[in-house]
Design a protein around this motif. Structure first.
Motif, PDB file in Angstrom:
ATOM      1  N   ASP A 127      32.127  48.211  40.847  1.00 20.53           N
ATOM      2  CA  ASP A 127      31.315  48.100  39.967  1.00 20.53           C
ATOM      3  C   ASP A 127      32.236  47.725  38.180  1.00 20.53           C
ATOM      4  O   ASP A 127      32.553  48.700  38.161  1.00 20.53           O
ATOM      5  N   SER A 128      31.373  46.387  37.705  1.00 20.82           N
ATOM      6  CA  SER A 128      32.364  46.260  36.594  1.00 20.82           C
ATOM      7  C   SER A 128      31.933  46.712  35.247  1.00 20.82           C
ATOM      8  O   SER A 128      32.495  47.147  34.792  1.00 20.82           O
ATOM      9  N   ASP A 129      30.670  47.571  35.357  1.00 24.60           N
ATOM     10  CA  ASP A 129      30.175  48.926  34.430  1.00 24.60           C
ATOM     11  C   ASP A 129      31.233  49.944  34.317  1.00 24.60           C
ATOM     12  O   ASP A 129      30.828  50.843  33.250  1.00 24.60           O
ATOM     13  N   LYS A 130      31.101  50.174  35.054  1.00 21.78           N
ATOM     14  CA  LYS A 130      31.882  51.458  35.429  1.00 21.78           C
ATOM     15  C   LYS A 130      33.696  51.960  36.282  1.00 21.78           C
ATOM     16  O   LYS A 130      34.108  52.845  35.562  1.00 21.78           O
ATOM     17  N   ASP A 131      34.126  50.990  37.336  1.00 22.65           N
ATOM     18  CA  ASP A 131      35.374  50.861  37.196  1.00 22.65           C
ATOM     19  C   ASP A 131      35.454  49.838  36.926  1.00 22.65           C
ATOM     20  O   ASP A 131      36.279  49.080  37.656  1.00 22.65           O
ATOM     21  N   ASN A 132      36.013  49.641  35.808  1.00 21.52           N
ATOM     22  CA  ASN A 132      36.410  48.313  34.693  1.00 21.52           C
ATOM     23  C   ASN A 132      38.027  47.712  35.139  1.00 21.52           C
ATOM     24  O   ASN A 132      38.586  46.875  35.164  1.00 21.52           O
ATOM     25  N   LEU A 133      38.374  49.182  35.258  1.00 24.41           N
ATOM     26  CA  LEU A 133      39.919  49.424  35.596  1.00 24.41           C
ATOM     27  C   LEU A 133      40.785  48.367  36.937  1.00 24.41           C
ATOM     28  O   LEU A 133      41.938  47.798  36.663  1.00 24.41           O
ATOM     29  N   LYS A 134      39.393  48.534  37.312  1.00 24.07           N
ATOM     30  CA  LYS A 134      39.867  47.818  39.201  1.00 24.07           C
ATOM     31  C   LYS A 134      39.538  46.716  38.862  1.00 24.07           C
ATOM     32  O   LYS A 134      39.694  46.170  39.890  1.00 24.07           O
ATOM     33  N   LEU A 135      39.346  45.778  37.627  1.00 21.33           N
ATOM     34  CA  LEU A 135      38.968  44.060  37.602  1.00 21.33           C
ATOM     35  C   LEU A 135      40.686  43.039  37.159  1.00 21.33           C
ATOM     36  O   LEU A 135      41.200  43.629  36.518  1.00 21.33           O
ATOM     37  N   ASN A 136      41.440  43.591  38.804  1.00 18.26           N
ATOM     38  CA  ASN A 136      42.665  42.813  37.956  1.00 18.26           C
ATOM     39  C   ASN A 136      42.536  41.943  39.295  1.00 18.26           C
ATOM     40  O   ASN A 136      42.523  41.850  40.470  1.00 18.26           O
ATOM     41  N   GLY A 137      42.384  40.262  39.149  1.00 17.18           N
ATOM     42  CA  GLY A 137      42.502  39.134  40.072  1.00 17.18           C
ATOM     43  C   GLY A 137      41.036  38.611  39.762  1.00 17.18           C
ATOM     44  O   GLY A 137      40.173  38.143  38.738  1.00 17.18           O
ATOM     45  N   PHE A 138      40.948  37.653  40.895  1.00 17.21           N
ATOM     46  CA  PHE A 138      39.526  36.653  40.825  1.00 17.21           C
ATOM     47  C   PHE A 138      38.622  38.124  41.847  1.00 17.21           C
ATOM     48  O   PHE A 138      38.744  38.081  42.410  1.00 17.21           O
ATOM     49  N   PHE A 139      36.981  37.333  40.797  1.00 18.03           N
ATOM     50  CA  PHE A 139      36.204  37.865  41.522  1.00 18.03           C
ATOM     51  C   PHE A 139      34.629  37.298  41.556  1.00 18.03           C
ATOM     52  O   PHE A 139      34.425  36.024  40.092  1.00 18.03           O
ATOM     53  N   GLU A 140      33.899  37.197  42.214  1.00 22.31           N
ATOM     54  CA  GLU A 140      32.472  37.046  42.310  1.00 22.31           C
ATOM     55  C   GLU A 140      31.715  38.352  42.066  1.00 22.31           C
ATOM     56  O   GLU A 140      31.251  38.992  42.344  1.00 22.31           O
ATOM     57  N   CYS A 141      30.901  38.281  40.733  1.00 23.42           N
ATOM     58  CA  CYS A 141      29.980  39.377  40.475  1.00 23.42           C
ATOM     59  C   CYS A 141      28.879  38.943  40.250  1.00 23.42           C
ATOM     60  O   CYS A 141      28.322  37.724  39.979  1.00 23.42           O
ATOM     61  N   TYR A 142      27.528  39.566  40.437  1.00 26.59           N
ATOM     62  CA  TYR A 142      26.237  39.645  40.319  1.00 26.59           C
ATOM     63  C   TYR A 142      25.630  41.240  39.764  1.00 26.59           C
ATOM     64  O   TYR A 142      25.211  41.797  40.511  1.00 26.59           O
ATOM     65  N   LYS A 143      25.578  40.554  38.592  1.00 26.85           N
ATOM     66  CA  LYS A 143      24.424  42.055  38.567  1.00 26.85           C
ATOM     67  C   LYS A 143      25.564  43.012  38.235  1.00 26.85           C
ATOM     68  O   LYS A 143      25.216  44.208  38.254  1.00 26.85           O
ATOM     69  N   SER A 144      26.358  43.237  37.345  1.00 22.16           N
ATOM     70  CA  SER A 144      28.131  43.803  38.351  1.00 22.16           C
ATOM     71  C   SER A 144      28.658  44.378  38.617  1.00 22.16           C
ATOM     72  O   SER A 144      29.422  44.875  39.310  1.00 22.16           O
ATOM     73  N   ARG A 145      28.077  43.497  40.192  1.00 21.36           N
ATOM     74  CA  ARG A 145      28.327  44.292  41.671  1.00 21.36           C
ATOM     75  C   ARG A 145      29.918  42.967  41.782  1.00 21.36           C
ATOM     76  O   ARG A 145      28.774  41.892  42.631  1.00 21.36           O
ATOM     77  N   CYS A 146      30.674  43.361  41.678  1.00 21.02           N
ATOM     78  CA  CYS A 146      31.738  41.955  41.853  1.00 21.02           C
ATOM     79  C   CYS A 146      32.597  42.380  43.222  1.00 21.02           C
ATOM     80  O   CYS A 146      33.477  43.508  43.526  1.00 21.02           O
ATOM     81  N   THR A 147      32.536  41.642  43.913  1.00 27.79           N
ATOM     82  CA  THR A 147      33.317  41.391  45.155  1.00 27.79           C
ATOM     83  C   THR A 147      34.443  40.581  44.595  1.00 27.79           C
ATOM     84  O   THR A 147      34.622  39.460  44.266  1.00 27.79           O
ATOM     85  N   LYS A 148      35.622  41.412  45.037  1.00 29.55           N
ATOM     86  CA  LYS A 148      37.038  40.048  45.282  1.00 29.55           C
ATOM     87  C   LYS A 148      37.230  38.968  45.780  1.00 29.55           C
ATOM     88  O   LYS A 148      36.998  39.596  46.969  1.00 29.55           O
ATOM     89  N   ILE A 149      37.921  37.941  45.093  1.00 30.06           N
ATOM     90  CA  ILE A 149      38.337  37.079  46.082  1.00 30.06           C
ATOM     91  C   ILE A 149      39.665  37.404  46.480  1.00 30.06           C
ATOM     92  O   ILE A 149      40.880  37.296  46.228  1.00 30.06           O
ATOM     93  N   LYS A 150      39.230  38.283  47.854  1.00 27.54           N
ATOM     94  CA  LYS A 150      40.965  38.070  48.059  1.00 27.54           C
ATOM     95  C   LYS A 150      41.851  37.106  49.297  1.00 27.54           C
ATOM     96  O   LYS A 150      43.371  36.775  48.804  1.00 27.54           O
ATOM     97  N   ASN A 151      41.357  36.489  49.700  1.00 26.65           N
ATOM     98  CA  ASN A 151      42.021  35.004  49.980  1.00 26.65           C
ATOM     99  C   ASN A 151      42.495  33.748  49.428  1.00 26.65           C
ATOM    100  O   ASN A 151      41.530  32.886  49.091  1.00 26.65           O
ATOM    101  N   MET A 152      43.465  34.213  48.594  1.00 24.73           N
ATOM    102  CA  MET A 152      43.425  32.857  47.611  1.00 24.73           C
ATOM    103  C   MET A 152      44.161  31.461  48.389  1.00 24.73           C
ATOM    104  O   MET A 152      43.930  30.606  47.788  1.00 24.73           O
ATOM    105  N   ARG A 153      44.648  31.281  49.292  1.00 22.83           N
ATOM    106  CA  ARG A 153      44.771  30.530  49.684  1.00 22.83           C
ATOM    107  C   ARG A 153      43.164  28.822  50.327  1.00 22.83           C
ATOM    108  O   ARG A 153      44.168  28.041  50.178  1.00 22.83           O
ATOM    109  N   ASN A 154      42.330  29.918  50.212  1.00 22.74           N
ATOM    110  CA  ASN A 154      40.944  28.375  50.158  1.00 22.74           C
ATOM    111  C   ASN A 154      40.165  28.549  48.647  1.00 22.74           C
ATOM    112  O   ASN A 154      39.075  28.409  48.915  1.00 22.74           O
ATOM    113  N   PHE A 155      40.738  29.898  47.878  1.00 18.73           N
ATOM    114  CA  PHE A 155      40.239  29.698  46.515  1.00 18.73           C
ATOM    115  C   PHE A 155      40.705  28.704  46.004  1.00 18.73           C
ATOM    116  O   PHE A 155      41.709  27.921  45.469  1.00 18.73           O
ATOM    117  N   TYR A 156      39.867  28.201  45.177  1.00 21.46           N
ATOM    118  CA  TYR A 156      40.014  26.594  44.687  1.00 21.46           C
ATOM    119  C   TYR A 156      39.031  25.991  43.400  1.00 21.46           C
ATOM    120  O   TYR A 156      37.584  26.757  43.957  1.00 21.46           O
TER     121      TYR A 156
END
Length: 233
Positions: A127-156
């Motif tokens: 939750d980007s509005d409450k757990d902001n310090l956990k935002l490290n790396g690349f995330f897909e966010c939708y209305k503050s709900r952010c899911t981390k992009i874990k597999n960087m090999r297929n990320f471009y």
């Protein structure tokens, strides 16, 4: 860079300009030649850059004729430094965060402004509005709900230019960082490209015309001139 004097004068430089594209660069040690270096009379030592390229003759000269609604859109190279940054450590700043973001300790840059990213968001949900310090790396966010992009090999990510209109246009011509679009009647060639050999002049020949079938003309050009009579050459 050629060594001075004798080698430069006898290098056989071709006076006719050609198109050049870099295909590989490398840094090697104890090299016999280097693409770049200080201009000095002593042999360089240590690592040296070697740039390998392919060359070809210039392509066909064409004119794009009978055009309406000609427009030019500038798409400069993407500069990640100008991306809008959100400080999610401040209250309510990231309550509606939506897009793909590059985050570091709660500070997130919106990559969706300039890039079209390909990825699979399969990591932790923050939750980007409450757990902001956990935002490290690349995330897909939708209305503050952010899911981390874990597999960087297929990320471009690819640069895209959303201001280019495709409505009722049938020509798209790229020139440096600009794209010309419009509704045109025909494209005429004025010379014939011959691979590695210099091109030869021909009688003006129609190589494409608007038949109303939805076909479009795409080209990448070395130079483009826009004329007052709604013509490109």
């Amino acid at each position: 860079v050629y060594m001075p004097s004798h080698k430069a004068f006898n290098s056989g430089i071709e006076p006719r300009p050609v198109m050049c594209q870099a295909v590989n660069t490398s840094l090697v040690n104890n090299c016999d030649w280097a693409s770049c270096g200080e201009w000095c009379l002593t042999k360089t030592s240590g690592f040296c850059p070697q740039i390998h390229v392919t060359t070809r003759q210039n392509g066909t000269n064409v004119s794009v004729e009978n055009c309406t609604r000609l427009t030019s859109v500038a798409c400069p190279p993407a500069n990640p430094g100008v991306l809008h940054k959100y400080n999610c450590n401040e209250d309510k700043v990231c309550g509606a965060l939506t897009g793909v973001f590059n985050c570091s300790l709660g500070h997130c840059a919106n990559m969706s402004e300039l890039f079209l990213c390909h990825y699979k968001a399969d990591g932790i949900i923050v939750d980007s509005d409450k757990d902001n310090l956990k935002l490290n790396g690349f995330f897909e966010c939708y209305k503050s709900r952010c899911t981390k992009i874990k597999n960087m090999r297929n990320f471009y990510c690819e640069r895209y230019c959303p201001r280019i209109s495709t409505t009722a246009n049938n020509i798209y011509i790229q020139y440096e960082n600009n794209v010309y679009t419009g509704q045109c009647g025909q494209v005429t060639a004025h010379n014939r490209a011959q691979g590695n050999e210099p091109g030869s002049s021909v009688q003006p020949t129609t190589v494409w015309s608007d038949k109303g079938s939805g076909e479009v003309f795409l080209a990448s050009c070395h130079t483009v001139t826009r004329h007052r009579d709604n013509r490109l050459s």
